[in-house]
Motif scaffolding. Structure first.
Motif, mmCIF file in Angstrom:
data_model
loop_
_atom_site.group_PDB
_atom_site.id
_atom_site.type_symbol
_atom_site.label_atom_id
_atom_site.label_comp_id
_atom_site.label_asym_id
_atom_site.label_seq_id
_atom_site.Cartn_x
_atom_site.Cartn_y
_atom_site.Cartn_z
ATOM 1 N N TRP A 139 -9.270 5.487 -14.590
ATOM 2 C CA TRP A 139 -9.303 4.347 -13.665
ATOM 3 C C TRP A 139 -8.509 3.184 -14.231
ATOM 4 O O TRP A 139 -7.779 2.495 -13.500
ATOM 5 N N TYR A 148 -8.064 12.139 -16.263
ATOM 6 C CA TYR A 148 -8.981 12.629 -15.223
ATOM 7 C C TYR A 148 -9.385 14.069 -15.518
ATOM 8 O O TYR A 148 -10.556 14.429 -15.446
ATOM 9 N N ALA A 199 -11.049 12.461 -5.356
ATOM 10 C CA ALA A 199 -11.909 13.370 -6.112
ATOM 11 C C ALA A 199 -13.210 12.704 -6.518
ATOM 12 O O ALA A 199 -14.271 13.325 -6.476
ATOM 13 N N LEU A 200 -13.153 11.437 -6.903
ATOM 14 C CA LEU A 200 -14.342 10.801 -7.456
ATOM 15 C C LEU A 200 -15.126 9.976 -6.441
ATOM 16 O O LEU A 200 -16.294 9.683 -6.648
ATOM 17 N N ALA A 259 3.234 1.674 -1.672
ATOM 18 C CA ALA A 259 3.668 1.904 -3.039
ATOM 19 C C ALA A 259 2.538 2.385 -3.939
ATOM 20 O O ALA A 259 2.780 2.681 -5.097
ATOM 21 N N VAL A 260 1.320 2.456 -3.413
ATOM 22 C CA VAL A 260 0.218 2.947 -4.254
ATOM 23 C C VAL A 260 0.481 4.414 -4.592
ATOM 24 O O VAL A 260 0.678 5.225 -3.699
ATOM 25 N N PRO A 261 0.524 4.756 -5.875
ATOM 26 C CA PRO A 261 0.922 6.105 -6.268
ATOM 27 C C PRO A 261 -0.080 7.166 -5.833
ATOM 28 O O PRO A 261 -1.270 6.896 -5.686
ATOM 29 N N SER A 262 0.435 8.376 -5.652
ATOM 30 C CA SER A 262 -0.387 9.447 -5.117
ATOM 31 C C SER A 262 -1.516 9.809 -6.067
ATOM 32 O O SER A 262 -2.602 10.188 -5.630
ATOM 33 N N ILE A 263 -1.281 9.660 -7.363
ATOM 34 C CA ILE A 263 -2.318 10.045 -8.311
ATOM 35 C C ILE A 263 -3.543 9.154 -8.153
ATOM 36 O O ILE A 263 -4.688 9.589 -8.339
ATOM 37 N N VAL A 264 -3.320 7.899 -7.735
ATOM 38 C CA VAL A 264 -4.448 6.991 -7.527
ATOM 39 C C VAL A 264 -5.273 7.457 -6.332
ATOM 40 O O VAL A 264 -6.511 7.487 -6.374
ATOM 41 N N PHE A 265 -4.568 7.857 -5.262
ATOM 42 C CA PHE A 265 -5.290 8.396 -4.110
ATOM 43 C C PHE A 265 -6.038 9.668 -4.503
ATOM 44 O O PHE A 265 -7.142 9.922 -4.027
ATOM 45 N N LEU A 304 -7.256 10.420 -7.465
ATOM 46 C CA LEU A 304 -8.408 10.004 -8.261
ATOM 47 C C LEU A 304 -9.522 9.521 -7.336
ATOM 48 O O LEU A 304 -10.692 9.915 -7.468
ATOM 49 N N TRP A 305 -9.142 8.700 -6.374
ATOM 50 C CA TRP A 305 -10.111 8.172 -5.415
ATOM 51 C C TRP A 305 -10.713 9.314 -4.599
ATOM 52 O O TRP A 305 -11.930 9.376 -4.378
ATOM 53 N N LEU A 364 0.821 -1.207 0.000
ATOM 54 C CA LEU A 364 0.000 0.000 0.000
ATOM 55 C C LEU A 364 0.853 1.253 0.000
ATOM 56 O O LEU A 364 0.483 2.276 -0.553
ATOM 57 N N THR A 394 -6.156 17.157 -7.636
ATOM 58 C CA THR A 394 -7.394 16.534 -8.091
ATOM 59 C C THR A 394 -8.559 16.889 -7.171
ATOM 60 O O THR A 394 -9.683 17.044 -7.636
ATOM 61 N N MET A 398 -0.373 15.932 -6.615
ATOM 62 C CA MET A 398 -1.458 15.479 -7.477
ATOM 63 C C MET A 398 -2.730 15.194 -6.698
ATOM 64 O O MET A 398 -3.827 15.516 -7.154
#
Lengths: 353, 354
Positions: free
Chosen positions: B323, B311, A168-169, A157-163, A165-166, A155, A281, A277
């Motif tokens: 996604w 996005y 914001a959406l 290593a989960v990139p910041s842009i993914v967080f 995206l999550w 976890l 977002t 990021m």
């Protein structure tokens, strides 16, 4: 023993040489070297290899220093040229107008926004992260703990842009209720007061939560490593004296891991302060100072740089570099302070022994 | 019969009164029931609130029962245990949610076409398109950054641990490694921007992005390698030096192999950190919708940048692609992790105590 080593070493920096000699003697006393110098063949190649290898490694260390100096120098050069073109006061202006005719920009609003979001993130993340780290190191059953440690590593290593995206959406729509609740019951605290209740929660508070979630795995991963390194003997001694598990953690684990906890938090804070990021977002930026953290207002330095970069040219870019310099200085101060705390605590922790 | 009675008497006088083992479970059930009652009674609509109330009630009830039966110290222990559990469960929620959202929303987008095509000529409100160009860009940029940062980082760590113990240069280097760890990615990007692009007047390329990524990677490699080298027992160095082995051979043949697993893991963590960096790529690589295999000429794209641009285009189709990109990005990170772990385990010294 000392002289031949000195001649083979680079003349530019005598200090690592002394350090090497002292380290070697510290490691093994002086006898191995005396033995080696009598074996002429092996001694020569070894000495040349030593010199090259030491030059390479100390050169790398110096290169790192040079990079840091270069970051500060180049940012400063561009920042100075930007600030000299600024028609406002760089430190107290909130506006960010680099396209308009009198170029006016200042970091007052975005610096405060950066601090607010980072503080929110730290307040939420550090206690929770320490809880998880303790859970993995001392509470969970052994098998589960190993799997969990692995999951946390992944976890982290989960990139910041993914967080982002999550956030914001997914998170923003779900924060409306929480914001209304906080406004209703904690509006009197000023910070949770909403000027316009019911607006989209693209606020610094939401950003803080996303940042907290982002830095959780890092703080957890680092402090868990530290907690696992606590000598078993310390823990068993505490338990043998009749301590409960919590008392054992308080008296044996936490003191040992304190500097590690601080450096873990520091890593998290650094990431929270400079995170771009996820903020870009989630937050809808505006360049005003607003301490009501639930209002969709404010911006952070990193977000400003990322948002404005595409449409900036010349002085506009330099202005962003000036903002970046401020961010650099803030992170430098934070890390320096944390470093000092660690240095002062070091004697208790025993981590370096 | 009498002996049995005395032992039970003895044990009860020697040990403190403890709560029965089933008590926490009962308290948990009680707290959950109360929370449901409160939630239903006050008509609270959001389920997380119910959960929160249940958690708080459980901690309070557990504290009270334990304080009454066992005394304050044990009660505090229970509170700490509960808090640790609560922290753990609380943190799992968003993390699981992030992964679940990414997987469930991304899996529908990913197919062979998505992985092997670029966004060339795909309108923003049109389905299709892919991230092949971004995947290529990411792999090349990260590889260049690793080639730059890993050797320098490992050598710096060797210097810190083996040569410069406690002298001024090593203290300075060590301090600035810490400071560098905190350098935000966007600042590293700005540095390369001002140095490489504005002053040296170089174009926006994948290599410029790789330079910034290398700066971000460097301190992570140094720190983790340093920690690993410190864990190598001094006895190993002493034994090697005592056999007359030169110091550099001792380091390359004894110290580094011993720590190799940890070093690889550290480099892997550093790579995992930079794979997802968006900000410097946004500024330095600039993004492209077409396939560009050459990291030294013309803008490229990268996976995180792909996610960001899709996005911010804002249509349903492009957010679906975002996604998908996020899922591929996570998959790349995970694969990197697994491969590096495999290497770490395979290369680990046999019989090492881990």
């Amino acid at each position: 023993m000392e002289t031949p080593r000195d001649t083979s070493a680079p003349p530019s920096d005598p200090q690592p040489n002394q350090g090497a000699a002292s380290a070697a003697s510290h490691l093994a006393g002086s006898s191995p070297q005396r033995g080696r110098s009598s074996l002429s063949d092996g001694g020569n190649t070894g000495r040349r290899g030593d010199a090259i290898f030491k030059l390479a490694s100390s050169g790398s260390g110096i290169a790192l220093l040079v990079i840091m100096a270069a970051i500060a120098a180049f940012l400063t050069v561009r920042a100075v040229s930007a600030i000299s073109a600024d028609h406002g006061n760089f430190l107290t202006t909130s506006d960010w107008q680099t396209q308009a005719d009198p170029i006016t920009f200042g970091i007052a609003a975005i610096a405060i926004g950066t601090l607010i979001s980072a503080v929110v993130a730290m307040v939420i993340a550090v206690p929770v992260a320490l809880g998880i780290a303790l859970f993995i190191s001392h509470y969970a059953p052994r098998r589960i703990a190993q799997a969990l440690g692995y999951v946390v590593d992944l976890l982290a290593a989960v990139p910041s842009i993914v967080f982002g995206l999550w956030g914001a959406l997914f998170l923003v729509p779900h924060m409306i209720g929480v914001n209304a609740w906080l406004n209703q019951y904690f509006g009197w605290t000023y910070i949770f007061h909403q000027n316009e209740p019911g607006t989209q929660p693209r606020s610094l508070f939401t950003v803080g939560i996303v940042l907290a979630i982002m830095i959780l795995p890092i703080i957890t991963a680092v402090s868990r490593e530290i907690f696992l390194q606590v000598p078993r003997a310390h823990e068993e001694a505490a338990l043998a004296l009749g301590a409960t598990r919590w008392e054992m953690i308080r008296t044996a684990v936490i003191p040992f891991g304190r500097s590690g906890i601080i450096s873990a938090s520091m890593l998290g804070l650094g990431r929270a302060l400079g995170e771009t990021m996820a903020v870009a977002t989630v937050l809808s930026p505006s360049y005003v100072i607003n301490l009501h953290i639930l209002d969709p207002a404010g911006s952070t330095i990193a977000q400003t740089i990322a948002n404005q970069f595409g449409e900036s040219q010349g002085t506009g870019r330099d202005a962003l570099i000036a903002a970046g310099l401020v961010l650099f200085v803030i992170t430098l101060l934070v890390n320096g302070a944390a470093r000092l705390i660690i240095a002062r605590r070091k004697e208790y922790s025993g981590a370096d022994a | 019969m009498s002996s049995l009675a005395t032992t039970s008497q003895l044990s009860s006088s020697l040990t403190e009164r403890r709560l029965p083992r089933w008590m926490p479970a009962v308290n948990l059930a009680l707290a959950a029931l109360l929370a449901v009652a409160i939630g239903a009674g006050f008509n609270l609509s959001s389920k997380p609130q119910w959960l929160l109330i249940a958690a708080i009630l459980y901690v309070v009830i557990q504290y009270v029962t334990s304080a009454v039966v066992e005394g304050r110290r044990h009660a505090k222990n229970y509170v700490a245990t509960s808090l640790v559990w609560v922290a753990f469960l609380l943190a799992l929620l968003p993390l699981v949610s992030v992964l679940w959202m990414t997987i469930s929303k991304g899996i529908g987008v990913i197919n062979a076409n998505f992985l092997t095509h670029s966004m060339n000529g795909v309108a923003i409100n049109q389905e299709g398109g892919g991230l092949y160009h971004a995947l290529i860009g990411t792999l090349e940029q990260v590889a260049i950054a690793s080639l730059l940062a890993a050797p320098i980082g490992i050598l710096t760590a060797v210097y810190l641990v083996e040569y410069g113990r406690g002298n001024k240069l090593s203290k300075a280097v060590s301090f600035f490694v810490d400071v560098m760890t905190g350098v935000p990615s966007i600042v590293a990007g700005l540095f390369i921007l001002s140095f490489w692009i504005i002053i040296l007047n170089m174009p926006f390329t994948g290599f410029a992005g790789a330079l910034a990524l290398a700066i971000l990677m460097l301190p992570v490699v140094v720190r983790s390698t340093e920690e690993m080298l410190k864990l190598v027992p001094n006895e190993l160095r002493e034994a090697s030096l005592a056999l007359g082995v030169p110091k550099w051979l001792t380091i390359t043949r004894v110290v580094l192999p011993t720590a190799l697993g940890g070093i690889v893991t550290g480099v892997m963590l550093a790579v995992a950190r930079i794979v997802g960096e968006t900000a410097p790529i946004l500024m330095l690589v600039f993004g492209a919708d077409t396939i560009n295999m050459d990291p030294f000429n013309n803008p490229q794209s990268s996976l995180p940048l792909f996610v960001w641009t899709e996005y911010s285009r804002g249509t349903d189709q492009s957010q679906a692609r975002a996604w998908g990109g996020a899922l591929v990005l996570i998959a790349v990170v995970m694969i990197l992790n697994l491969v590096a772990r495999g290497i770490a385990r395979w290369k680990a010294p046999k019989g090492a105590t881990r």
